[in-house]
Design an enzyme around this catalytic site. Structure first.
Site: not given
Ligand code: AQP
Length: 336
Positions: A113, A199, A202
């Site tokens: 990040k 990965k 969002k």
């Molecule tokens: N690509 C992924 N595949 C499987 N699991 C995923 N998770 C996130 N991306 C994937 C799981 O979703 C849960 C919530 O995640 P979060 O919103 O707390 O944070 P994150 O992991 O940072 O998710 P994002 O989508 O990548 O958000 P941004 O873009 O804001 O950083 C967690 O259980 C995570 O493992």
């Protein structure tokens, strides 16, 4: 018999992706029968990256609707908004004093990040895992279901809990339960459709990289159709071959939405063309999302119901978390 406790959450930092759904929310549903489940909307984590206030407010409520639409039952699970329960910020501060800079600087998410947001490498981004530890430890969670990307944060949570317990609870009776991470059997890591070695996230700037559970069905089909693959033209699952990252990812998605395995999917589509396979993946994904969308649209008409869930969730969460924070304050020597 006392049920074990599960805690998890998603940050409303963008539109909820197929990765969030398959790696997290989908698995939460089945835990409801056997565990005390606590699922939160993690808006405090979301502000480690700049958010538009109106959009954040909307996405937080959207996330609640998505939880319920995916099958999380507010009668069975405690659902609440993180920023409405002040104990999260309070315990995070305490735990900051029990976490080392060296540990935090090893976190992959921080590295990712901070390179993505080079103009805003704020202290919150660095101490994100400490807030996450506070979220989990406040509820004395036994298990934390997460995708593979978050496992490192569970490890640091365990280290912080053990460190605090070993300093203040020598005579036994630990203040914190040391939680375990639970990885989804399938869909634990869904990759980007445009850069399949990264990965699916969002907050990706390129909307073609992710499928949102709120995307129109035609948009979903088009995104899958244009997903990056390879020129070999063979539907084979080779998880250690970076050249196959795109096809591996589509196979994983197909396995997760159909409840099958990667090996079976690869066998079923062996000899078919990528075009046909992508069409089948798109159809399966749309069929998985369709009932969620129908419930989501229904819920959008029930503002009072959603507000009432937030209110009662907040009360329930405050009750549990205040108890843990009280114990912590007492151990520290704060006047309680
Ligand atoms: N690509 C992924 N595949 C499987 N699991 C995923 N998770 C996130 N991306 C994937 C799981 O979703 C849960 C919530 O995640 P979060 O919103 O707390 O944070 P994150 O992991 O940072 O998710 P994002 O989508 O990548 O958000 P941004 O873009 O804001 O950083 C967690 O259980 C995570 O493992």
């Amino acid at each position: 018999m006392d049920k074990k406790t599960i805690f998890s959450g998603v940050q409303p930092s963008g539109n909820i992706t197929l990765g969030n759904y398959l790696g997290a929310i989908k698995n939460w549903v089945r835990f409801q029968e056997d565990y005390n489940c606590i699922y939160a909307m993690m808006d405090m984590h979301a502000i480690t990256v700049r958010q538009n206030p109106q959009e954040l407010r909307k996405r937080t409520l959207d996330l609640l609707k998505i939880y319920i639409s995916c099958g999380i039952d507010p009668e069975k699970s405690l659902l609440f908004v993180q920023s409405q329960v002040s104990e999260h910020a309070q315990l995070a501060w305490v735990l900051n004093c029990y976490t080392y800079m060296g540990e935090l600087s090893r976190m992959t998410q921080f590295k990712d990040k901070s390179s993505k947001h080079a103009d805003n490498i704020n202290a919150g981004l660095f101490t994100y895992p400490v807030l996450m530890a506070a979220d989990i430890l406040l509820y004395q969670a036994d298990f934390v279901p997460v995708g593979k990307d978050q496992m490192q944060h569970i490890e640091i949570t365990r280290d912080i809990a053990e460190r605090f317990n070993s300093i203040y609870c020598k005579e036994g009776n630990p203040v914190f339960k040391v939680p375990e991470g639970l990885l989804a059997k399938s869909g634990a890591k869904v990759m980007s459709l445009t850069e399949p070695t990264k990965k699916m996230s969002k907050s990706d700037e390129n909307p073609k990289a992710y499928i949102s559970v709120l995307d129109d069905f035609s948009v979903i089909a088009n995104k899958i159709k244009s997903a990056v693959t390879d020129s070999e033209g063979k539907i084979e699952y080779r998880p250690d071959d970076a050249e196959k990252a795109g096809i591996n990812n589509l196979i994983t998605i197909m396995a997760a939405v159909t409840g099958s395995t990667e090996a079976k999917i690869a066998e079923e589509f062996c000899g078919k063309g990528y075009g046909d396979f992508k069409k089948a993946v798109a159809e399966a994904v749309v069929e998985e999302i369709r009932p969620i969308r129908e419930r989501y649209d229904e819920l959008s008409k029930s503002k009072d119901y959603l507000e009432q869930i937030c209110r009662s969730g907040r009360e329930g969460a405050e009750k549990i978390s205040a108890k843990t924070l009280g114990k912590v304050y007492k151990k520290l020597g704060f006047l309680v």
